[in-house]
Design an enzyme around this catalytic site. Structure first.
Site, PDB file in Angstrom:
ATOM      1  N   ARG A   1       2.517 -10.080   7.361  1.00  0.00           N
ATOM      2  CA  ARG A   1       3.932  -9.817   7.621  1.00  0.00           C
ATOM      3  C   ARG A   1       4.187  -8.960   8.845  1.00  0.00           C
ATOM      4  O   ARG A   1       5.318  -8.792   9.259  1.00  0.00           O
ATOM      5  CB  ARG A   1       4.583  -9.191   6.384  1.00  0.00           C
ATOM      6  CG  ARG A   1       5.015 -10.265   5.407  1.00  0.00           C
ATOM      7  CD  ARG A   1       5.430  -9.705   4.086  1.00  0.00           C
ATOM      8  NE  ARG A   1       4.484 -10.126   3.074  1.00  0.00           N
ATOM      9  CZ  ARG A   1       4.665  -9.973   1.777  1.00  0.00           C
ATOM     10  NH1 ARG A   1       5.746  -9.363   1.346  1.00  0.00           N
ATOM     11  NH2 ARG A   1       3.780 -10.393   0.922  1.00  0.00           N
TER      12      ARG A   1
ATOM     13  N   PRO B   1       0.818  -1.204   0.000  1.00  0.00           N
ATOM     14  CA  PRO B   1       0.000   0.000   0.000  1.00  0.00           C
ATOM     15  C   PRO B   1       0.855   1.258   0.000  1.00  0.00           C
ATOM     16  O   PRO B   1       1.606   1.500   0.934  1.00  0.00           O
ATOM     17  CB  PRO B   1      -0.801  -0.106   1.301  1.00  0.00           C
ATOM     18  CG  PRO B   1      -0.614  -1.482   1.795  1.00  0.00           C
ATOM     19  CD  PRO B   1       0.628  -2.000   1.211  1.00  0.00           C
ATOM     20  N   GLU B   2       0.759   2.010  -1.067  1.00  0.00           N
ATOM     21  CA  GLU B   2       1.373   3.331  -1.131  1.00  0.00           C
ATOM     22  C   GLU B   2       0.228   4.335  -1.020  1.00  0.00           C
ATOM     23  O   GLU B   2      -0.912   3.949  -0.755  1.00  0.00           O
ATOM     24  CB  GLU B   2       2.161   3.477  -2.449  1.00  0.00           C
ATOM     25  CG  GLU B   2       3.231   2.390  -2.604  1.00  0.00           C
ATOM     26  CD  GLU B   2       4.063   2.505  -3.872  1.00  0.00           C
ATOM     27  OE1 GLU B   2       4.203   3.616  -4.400  1.00  0.00           O
ATOM     28  OE2 GLU B   2       4.573   1.473  -4.339  1.00  0.00           O
TER      29      GLU B   2
ATOM     30  N   HIS C   1      -4.181 -14.225  10.696  1.00  0.00           N
ATOM     31  CA  HIS C   1      -3.520 -12.910  10.729  1.00  0.00           C
ATOM     32  C   HIS C   1      -4.486 -11.747  10.962  1.00  0.00           C
ATOM     33  O   HIS C   1      -4.112 -10.600  10.736  1.00  0.00           O
ATOM     34  CB  HIS C   1      -2.698 -12.658   9.457  1.00  0.00           C
ATOM     35  CG  HIS C   1      -1.727 -13.742   9.140  1.00  0.00           C
ATOM     36  ND1 HIS C   1      -0.735 -14.112  10.014  1.00  0.00           N
ATOM     37  CD2 HIS C   1      -1.611 -14.558   8.069  1.00  0.00           C
ATOM     38  CE1 HIS C   1      -0.046 -15.117   9.478  1.00  0.00           C
ATOM     39  NE2 HIS C   1      -0.560 -15.399   8.303  1.00  0.00           N
TER      40      HIS C   1
END
Length: 286
Positions: A120, A2-3, A101
């Site tokens: 992550r 995600p930018e 997660h």
DNA sequence: AGACGTACCTGACCGC
DNA sequence: TGCGGTCAGGTACGTC
């Protein structure tokens, strides 16, 4: 990955579901993200109302109001800071089973559930008072918003100063400009015909202006199409139906340069710059 | 100070 | 089938 455009897409997707809602309950599965989740996060969130959802760079900010507080004091009002890192996702559901997660699940009084899922664990989910926002190590040192008018060629040059590192690295630095990541840096450099390995300090006024325009244009375009869908990045409602943005350079190693598809020598090339993949056309980008 | 390399973490993918 | 290796990348941190 995600930018800025992906985070903005998440913000827009989230906004109508959570603004004005009250947090009914919070479930936290694990606290050891990149930035540890505050021990008292659940307790602190419960009962508060989400008054607005904003974005700064790649950071998402939920401004809260506390109904039990008789006087609304801006300095003590809480703000949630969310960074999606590499693989973070915010989901909205009413009855979805718990996924692997799912680190945080937030029940709202409208019956919806917000989940923060991050395989992550490069992301974070933090809370601080409005008054302490200026102390946040990420937020307080963040460079200018690339889509705001104040971000001009001159502004970029002044951020760069005398720094001699390759432009690619400099643009990834969130202190220089907020919100760019590997993909949009590659795209903006390609669009502005500037070589990724040029020392940042060699940027002319004209180059800087062109680069700023390219950065705005690639970000705006990506927001328009709902953020790029790379790997498993999804909108908050889980939909995958929105289309993949067409990258000109990123991920196109050995493909013809889209600007000069029939000219020999114009070929997108991949090279590794300080451990990261850069895609560019050595013939176009000087 | 600034430049650079590496750690963190997991899933996807590849070759054997 | 399974196993090991490699890659992906945002940010923090150590080192020069």
């Amino acid at each position: 990955m995600p930018e800025l455009p992906e985070v903005e897409t998440v913000r827009r997707g989230l906004q109508p579901h959570i603004e004005g809602q009250t947090i009914k309950a919070v479930h936290i599965a694990r606290y050891d993200l990149r930035r540890p989740i505050p021990e008292d996060l659940g307790q602190r969130l419960t009962g508060q109302q989400i008054s607005s959802v904003k974005r700064r760079g790649k950071l998402l900010l939920w401004h809260l109001t506390n109904p039990s507080q008789a006087i609304i004091n801006d300095e003590t009002t809480d703000v949630v800071l969310i960074h999606l890192g590499m693989s973070g996702r915010l989901g909205i559901s009413t009855d979805l089973p718990i996924q692997k997660h799912d680190h945080i699940r937030i029940e709202l009084n409208n019956g919806e559930m917000i989940t923060f899922n991050d395989p992550r664990r490069f992301g974070f989910f933090d809370i601080c008072s409005q008054g302490d926002l200026a102390l946040d190590p990420l937020l307080s040192t963040m460079g200018p918003e690339p889509l705001e008018d104040a971000f001009t060629g001159a502004a970029l040059k002044s951020q760069i100063g005398k720094r001699s590192a390759p432009l690619k690295n400099i643009l990834l630095d969130q202190h220089i400009v907020a919100g760019l990541g590997n993909i949009y840096v590659c795209e903006a450099l390609y669009k502005s015909k500037i070589a990724p390995d040029r020392p940042a300090s060699t940027l002319s006024d004209e180059d800087a202006e062109r680069l700023v325009m390219a950065i705005r244009s690639v970000l705006q375009r990506a927001i328009e199409v709902g953020g790029s869908t790379l790997k498993d990045h999804r909108k908050p409602d889980g939909s995958t139906g929105y289309f993949q943005i067409e990258f000109q350079a990123y991920g196109r190693d050995q493909e013809p340069c889209p600007r000069h598809p029939d000219t020999p020598g114009h070929r997108i090339t991949k090279k590794v710059q300080s451990g990261r993949s850069t895609f560019y056309c050595p013939a176009c980008q000087k």
